[in-house]
Design a protein around this motif. Structure first.
Motif, mmCIF file in Angstrom:
data_model
loop_
_atom_site.group_PDB
_atom_site.id
_atom_site.type_symbol
_atom_site.label_atom_id
_atom_site.label_comp_id
_atom_site.label_asym_id
_atom_site.label_seq_id
_atom_site.Cartn_x
_atom_site.Cartn_y
_atom_site.Cartn_z
ATOM 1 N N ILE A 1 0.864 -1.041 -0.061
ATOM 2 C CA ILE A 1 -0.049 0.243 0.124
ATOM 3 C C ILE A 1 0.657 1.154 -0.087
ATOM 4 C CG2 ILE A 1 -1.660 1.406 1.340
ATOM 5 C CD1 ILE A 1 -2.802 -1.359 2.231
ATOM 6 N N GLY A 2 2.058 1.276 0.683
ATOM 7 C CA GLY A 2 2.760 2.436 0.958
ATOM 8 C C GLY A 2 3.951 2.308 -0.265
ATOM 9 N N TYR A 3 3.950 1.725 -1.328
ATOM 10 C CA TYR A 3 5.003 1.275 -2.153
ATOM 11 C C TYR A 3 5.524 2.482 -2.789
ATOM 12 C CZ TYR A 3 2.089 2.695 -6.271
ATOM 13 O OH TYR A 3 1.414 3.166 -7.292
ATOM 14 N N ARG A 4 4.985 3.767 -2.854
ATOM 15 C CA ARG A 4 5.451 4.800 -3.371
ATOM 16 C C ARG A 4 6.742 5.376 -2.252
ATOM 17 N NH1 ARG A 4 1.128 7.962 -6.859
ATOM 18 N NH2 ARG A 4 0.215 6.011 -7.651
ATOM 19 N N ARG A 5 6.338 5.098 -1.109
ATOM 20 C CA ARG A 5 7.080 5.717 0.051
ATOM 21 C C ARG A 5 8.364 4.514 0.412
ATOM 22 N NH1 ARG A 5 2.311 7.531 2.319
ATOM 23 N NH2 ARG A 5 2.117 9.721 1.703
ATOM 24 N N PHE A 6 7.943 3.154 0.373
ATOM 25 C CA PHE A 6 8.748 2.036 0.622
ATOM 26 C C PHE A 6 9.835 1.943 -0.412
ATOM 27 C CE2 PHE A 6 10.064 -2.395 0.722
ATOM 28 C CZ PHE A 6 10.462 -2.490 2.159
ATOM 29 N N ASP A 7 11.293 2.108 0.092
ATOM 30 C CA ASP A 7 12.364 1.842 -0.578
ATOM 31 C C ASP A 7 13.054 0.358 -0.294
ATOM 32 O OD1 ASP A 7 14.712 1.895 -2.023
ATOM 33 O OD2 ASP A 7 15.409 3.650 -1.010
ATOM 34 N N ASN A 8 12.784 -0.227 -1.218
ATOM 35 C CA ASN A 8 13.160 -1.921 -0.827
ATOM 36 C C ASN A 8 14.583 -1.782 -0.787
ATOM 37 O OD1 ASN A 8 12.411 -4.463 -0.689
ATOM 38 N ND2 ASN A 8 13.205 -5.144 -2.699
ATOM 39 N N ALA A 9 15.537 -0.729 -1.292
ATOM 40 C CA ALA A 9 16.873 -0.911 -1.146
ATOM 41 C C ALA A 9 17.229 -0.555 0.587
ATOM 42 C CB ALA A 9 17.528 0.330 -1.886
ATOM 43 N N LYS A 10 16.281 0.025 1.272
ATOM 44 C CA LYS A 10 16.286 0.191 2.647
ATOM 45 C C LYS A 10 14.873 -0.303 3.364
ATOM 46 C CE LYS A 10 16.736 4.614 1.769
ATOM 47 N NZ LYS A 10 17.037 5.974 1.938
ATOM 48 N N PRO A 11 14.859 -1.609 3.301
ATOM 49 C CA PRO A 11 13.481 -2.202 3.926
ATOM 50 C C PRO A 11 13.393 -1.885 5.438
ATOM 51 C CG PRO A 11 15.252 -3.908 3.603
ATOM 52 C CD PRO A 11 15.871 -2.499 2.781
ATOM 53 N N ASP B 1 14.060 0.964 6.815
ATOM 54 C CA ASP B 1 14.050 2.673 7.076
ATOM 55 C C ASP B 1 13.047 2.890 8.107
ATOM 56 O OD1 ASP B 1 14.536 5.467 6.840
ATOM 57 O OD2 ASP B 1 13.582 5.311 4.824
ATOM 58 N N PRO B 2 13.754 3.585 9.269
ATOM 59 C CA PRO B 2 12.629 3.918 10.143
ATOM 60 C C PRO B 2 11.805 4.959 9.837
ATOM 61 C CG PRO B 2 14.979 4.003 11.049
ATOM 62 C CD PRO B 2 15.019 3.866 9.754
ATOM 63 N N ALA B 3 12.158 6.005 8.719
ATOM 64 C CA ALA B 3 11.138 7.097 8.297
ATOM 65 C C ALA B 3 9.671 6.222 7.683
ATOM 66 C CB ALA B 3 11.872 7.782 7.267
ATOM 67 N N PHE B 4 9.916 5.181 6.945
ATOM 68 C CA PHE B 4 8.876 4.648 6.391
ATOM 69 C C PHE B 4 7.938 3.996 7.540
ATOM 70 C CE2 PHE B 4 6.508 0.625 4.864
ATOM 71 C CZ PHE B 4 5.858 1.204 4.015
ATOM 72 N N TYR B 5 8.488 3.564 8.694
ATOM 73 C CA TYR B 5 7.540 3.027 9.864
ATOM 74 C C TYR B 5 7.223 3.850 10.831
ATOM 75 C CZ TYR B 5 8.790 -1.509 7.776
ATOM 76 O OH TYR B 5 8.996 -2.360 6.788
ATOM 77 N N ALA B 6 7.411 5.202 10.421
ATOM 78 C CA ALA B 6 6.907 6.407 11.232
ATOM 79 C C ALA B 6 5.463 6.563 11.346
ATOM 80 C CB ALA B 6 7.451 7.538 10.695
ATOM 81 N N ASP B 7 4.776 6.185 10.558
ATOM 82 C CA ASP B 7 3.176 6.167 10.667
ATOM 83 C C ASP B 7 3.027 5.081 11.502
ATOM 84 O OD1 ASP B 7 0.615 6.579 9.131
ATOM 85 O OD2 ASP B 7 0.841 4.306 9.072
ATOM 86 N N PRO B 8 1.749 5.273 12.460
ATOM 87 C CA PRO B 8 1.622 4.424 13.411
ATOM 88 C C PRO B 8 1.002 3.166 13.022
ATOM 89 C CG PRO B 8 0.552 6.702 13.892
ATOM 90 C CD PRO B 8 1.145 6.675 12.516
ATOM 91 N N SER C 1 3.836 1.320 11.919
ATOM 92 C CA SER C 1 4.782 0.849 13.029
ATOM 93 C C SER C 1 4.121 -0.252 13.574
ATOM 94 C CB SER C 1 4.836 2.075 13.893
ATOM 95 O OG SER C 1 5.392 1.619 15.121
ATOM 96 N N ARG C 2 2.742 -0.296 14.040
ATOM 97 C CA ARG C 2 1.965 -1.427 14.719
ATOM 98 C C ARG C 2 2.232 -2.742 13.725
ATOM 99 N NH1 ARG C 2 -1.639 2.460 15.614
ATOM 100 N NH2 ARG C 2 -3.016 1.709 14.206
ATOM 101 N N ALA C 3 2.217 -2.572 12.387
ATOM 102 C CA ALA C 3 2.408 -3.836 11.443
ATOM 103 C C ALA C 3 3.315 -4.337 11.548
ATOM 104 C CB ALA C 3 1.782 -3.306 9.961
ATOM 105 N N LEU C 4 4.666 -3.651 11.688
ATOM 106 C CA LEU C 4 5.940 -3.950 11.945
ATOM 107 C C LEU C 4 6.305 -4.740 13.136
ATOM 108 C CD1 LEU C 4 8.810 -4.283 10.875
ATOM 109 C CD2 LEU C 4 9.371 -1.904 11.881
ATOM 110 N N GLY C 5 5.436 -4.166 14.122
ATOM 111 C CA GLY C 5 5.491 -4.835 15.555
ATOM 112 C C GLY C 5 5.039 -6.161 15.444
#
Length: 132
Positions: free
Chosen positions: A25-35, A37-44, A47-51
């Motif tokens: 869903i966030g493919y435009r902001r997700f950089d697979n070269a930096k999977p 990257d804390p900036a991508f997971y700043a969205d709550p 962040s919860r999905a990552l957790g």
């Protein structure tokens, strides 16, 4: 394959499917070269999905080992299957409560899932006390 073994596969797919949609869903902001990257997971929600994803990775080995040990040690297969299905149901509910930001319910579900794993793990030890 037994139902419990399919549940092992289900648990594996659950933790993969917990994070994959967030990245898609966030493919435009997700950089697979930096999977990571804390900036991508700043969205709550991300962040919860990552957790939830990371917790799935942490919970998976004990579940898989418990099921395989119980099967290897000839615990009652129907009970292993039932507990494995119950664990998978609890894990799905856990992920949903994690994504839905329900921390108390999430913790309760985590503890239930852990207790189920303990139960599966010790089935070979108590099998002589079980009916059938």
């Amino acid at each position: 394959m037994t139902v419990a073994e399919w549940c092992i596969f289900g648990a594996l797919m659950l933790y993969v499917l917990t994070i994959a949609p967030v990245k898609w869903i966030g493919y435009r902001r997700f950089d697979n070269a930096k999977p990571r990257d804390p900036a991508f997971y700043a969205d709550p929600l991300r962040s919860r999905a990552l957790g939830a994803h990371q917790n799935g990775i942490e919970a998976f080995p004990f579940f898989a080992i418990a099921v395989l040990l119980a099967e290897f040690r000839a615990a009652p297969q129907n009970l292993i299957n039932e507990l494995a299905v119950l664990f998978l149901i609890v894990r799905v509910a856990y992920v949903l409560t994690y994504l839905g930001d329900r921390p108390t319910l999430r913790s309760i579900l985590w503890n239930i899932g852990f207790a189920i794993n303990i139960g599966i793990f010790f089935l070979p030890l108590i099998r002589s006390y079980l009916p059938g």
